[in-house]
Design a protein around this motif. Structure first.
Motif, PDB file in Angstrom:
ATOM      1  N   SER A   2      30.652 -27.432  -2.629  1.00 37.27           N
ATOM      2  CA  SER A   2      29.278 -27.568  -1.573  1.00 37.27           C
ATOM      3  C   SER A   2      28.889 -25.922  -1.367  1.00 37.27           C
ATOM      4  CB  SER A   2      29.647 -28.244  -0.478  1.00 37.27           C
ATOM      5  OG  SER A   2      30.495 -27.533   0.140  1.00 37.27           O
ATOM      6  N   ASN A  46      39.931 -23.059   0.851  1.00 34.18           N
ATOM      7  CA  ASN A  46      40.830 -23.225   1.869  1.00 34.18           C
ATOM      8  C   ASN A  46      40.701 -25.041   1.337  1.00 34.18           C
ATOM      9  OD1 ASN A  46      42.512 -21.664   2.685  1.00 34.18           O
ATOM     10  ND2 ASN A  46      40.845 -21.498   4.166  1.00 34.18           N
ATOM     11  N   GLU A  47      38.851 -25.356   1.103  1.00 33.68           N
ATOM     12  CA  GLU A  47      38.492 -26.905   0.415  1.00 33.68           C
ATOM     13  C   GLU A  47      39.165 -27.036  -1.378  1.00 33.68           C
ATOM     14  OE1 GLU A  47      34.291 -26.820   0.390  1.00 33.68           O
ATOM     15  OE2 GLU A  47      34.646 -25.430   2.433  1.00 33.68           O
ATOM     16  N   PHE A  48      39.794 -26.448  -2.079  1.00 34.71           N
ATOM     17  CA  PHE A  48      39.858 -26.088  -3.286  1.00 34.71           C
ATOM     18  C   PHE A  48      41.400 -27.144  -3.211  1.00 34.71           C
ATOM     19  CE2 PHE A  48      36.245 -24.930  -5.073  1.00 34.71           C
ATOM     20  CZ  PHE A  48      36.413 -25.690  -6.388  1.00 34.71           C
ATOM     21  N   LYS A  49      41.997 -25.890  -1.893  1.00 35.75           N
ATOM     22  CA  LYS A  49      43.268 -26.183  -1.368  1.00 35.75           C
ATOM     23  C   LYS A  49      44.034 -27.457  -0.719  1.00 35.75           C
ATOM     24  CE  LYS A  49      45.101 -21.631  -0.863  1.00 35.75           C
ATOM     25  NZ  LYS A  49      46.032 -20.586   0.364  1.00 35.75           N
ATOM     26  N   ALA A  50      43.035 -27.904   0.268  1.00 30.01           N
ATOM     27  CA  ALA A  50      42.815 -29.002   0.396  1.00 30.01           C
ATOM     28  C   ALA A  50      42.738 -30.867  -0.665  1.00 30.01           C
ATOM     29  CB  ALA A  50      41.632 -29.656   1.456  1.00 30.01           C
ATOM     30  N   LEU A  51      41.811 -30.316  -1.350  1.00 30.29           N
ATOM     31  CA  LEU A  51      42.030 -31.726  -2.170  1.00 30.29           C
ATOM     32  C   LEU A  51      43.024 -31.047  -3.059  1.00 30.29           C
ATOM     33  CD1 LEU A  51      37.936 -30.248  -3.770  1.00 30.29           C
ATOM     34  CD2 LEU A  51      38.660 -32.228  -2.302  1.00 30.29           C
ATOM     35  N   THR A  52      43.800 -30.297  -2.993  1.00 27.49           N
ATOM     36  CA  THR A  52      45.375 -30.490  -4.339  1.00 27.49           C
ATOM     37  C   THR A  52      46.312 -31.055  -3.178  1.00 27.49           C
ATOM     38  OG1 THR A  52      45.759 -28.362  -3.658  1.00 27.49           O
ATOM     39  CG2 THR A  52      44.171 -28.535  -5.706  1.00 27.49           C
ATOM     40  N   ALA A  54      46.049 -33.411  -0.401  1.00 25.14           N
ATOM     41  CA  ALA A  54      45.735 -34.426   0.726  1.00 25.14           C
ATOM     42  C   ALA A  54      46.057 -35.207   0.364  1.00 25.14           C
ATOM     43  CB  ALA A  54      44.305 -34.296   0.695  1.00 25.14           C
ATOM     44  N   THR A  57      44.359 -40.964  -2.238  1.00 23.50           N
ATOM     45  CA  THR A  57      42.871 -41.731  -1.046  1.00 23.50           C
ATOM     46  C   THR A  57      42.662 -42.994  -1.619  1.00 23.50           C
ATOM     47  OG1 THR A  57      41.473 -39.779  -0.598  1.00 23.50           O
ATOM     48  CG2 THR A  57      40.645 -41.337  -0.081  1.00 23.50           C
ATOM     49  N   HIS A  82      41.704 -42.621   4.619  1.00 27.96           N
ATOM     50  CA  HIS A  82      41.625 -41.303   3.825  1.00 27.96           C
ATOM     51  C   HIS A  82      42.983 -40.594   4.107  1.00 27.96           C
ATOM     52  CE1 HIS A  82      37.118 -40.705   2.645  1.00 27.96           C
ATOM     53  NE2 HIS A  82      36.953 -41.948   4.053  1.00 27.96           N
ATOM     54  N   ASN A  83      43.812 -40.742   3.488  1.00 27.14           N
ATOM     55  CA  ASN A  83      44.870 -40.439   3.407  1.00 27.14           C
ATOM     56  C   ASN A  83      46.342 -41.509   4.477  1.00 27.14           C
ATOM     57  OD1 ASN A  83      44.719 -38.046   1.750  1.00 27.14           O
ATOM     58  ND2 ASN A  83      43.975 -36.855   3.765  1.00 27.14           N
TER      59      ASN A  83
END
Length: 87
Positions: A2, A46-52, A54, A57, A82-83
């Motif tokens: 983004s 951190n966004e990429f880490k959150a995707l991996t 999480a 879904t 979500h999760n």
């Protein structure tokens, strides 16, 4: 991605849109783009880490009312967990 510019986003989409490439080929092609993106936008790490991490879904959707629905009419609501556990 983004935080990326439109050109950067288009470059990644173009790489991933190759329907005949193997997953290994796609990974090799997108790696330099992702590395450059993460170097330019450190907050994106951190966004990429959150995707991996999480987890999965679950999306459950049913439709009701007038209209054309795949597999006929469906009745009920829309649940997006979500999760969370499937409802």
């Amino acid at each position: 991605m983004s935080h990326a510019t439109a050109a950067e986003q288009d470059a990644v989409i173009a790489v991933l849109d190759d329907q005949v490439a193997t997953p290994e080929e796609l990974a090799a092609r997108v790696r330099p783009l992702l590395e450059a993106h993460l170097a330019a936008y450190p907050a994106a790490v951190n966004e990429f880490k959150a995707l991996t991490i999480a987890g999965p879904t679950t999306y459950n959707q049913t439709n009701s009312g007038n209209g054309v629905f795949l597999n006929g009419d469906n009745h009920g609501g829309l649940t997006i967990n979500h999760n969370g556990p499937a409802a």
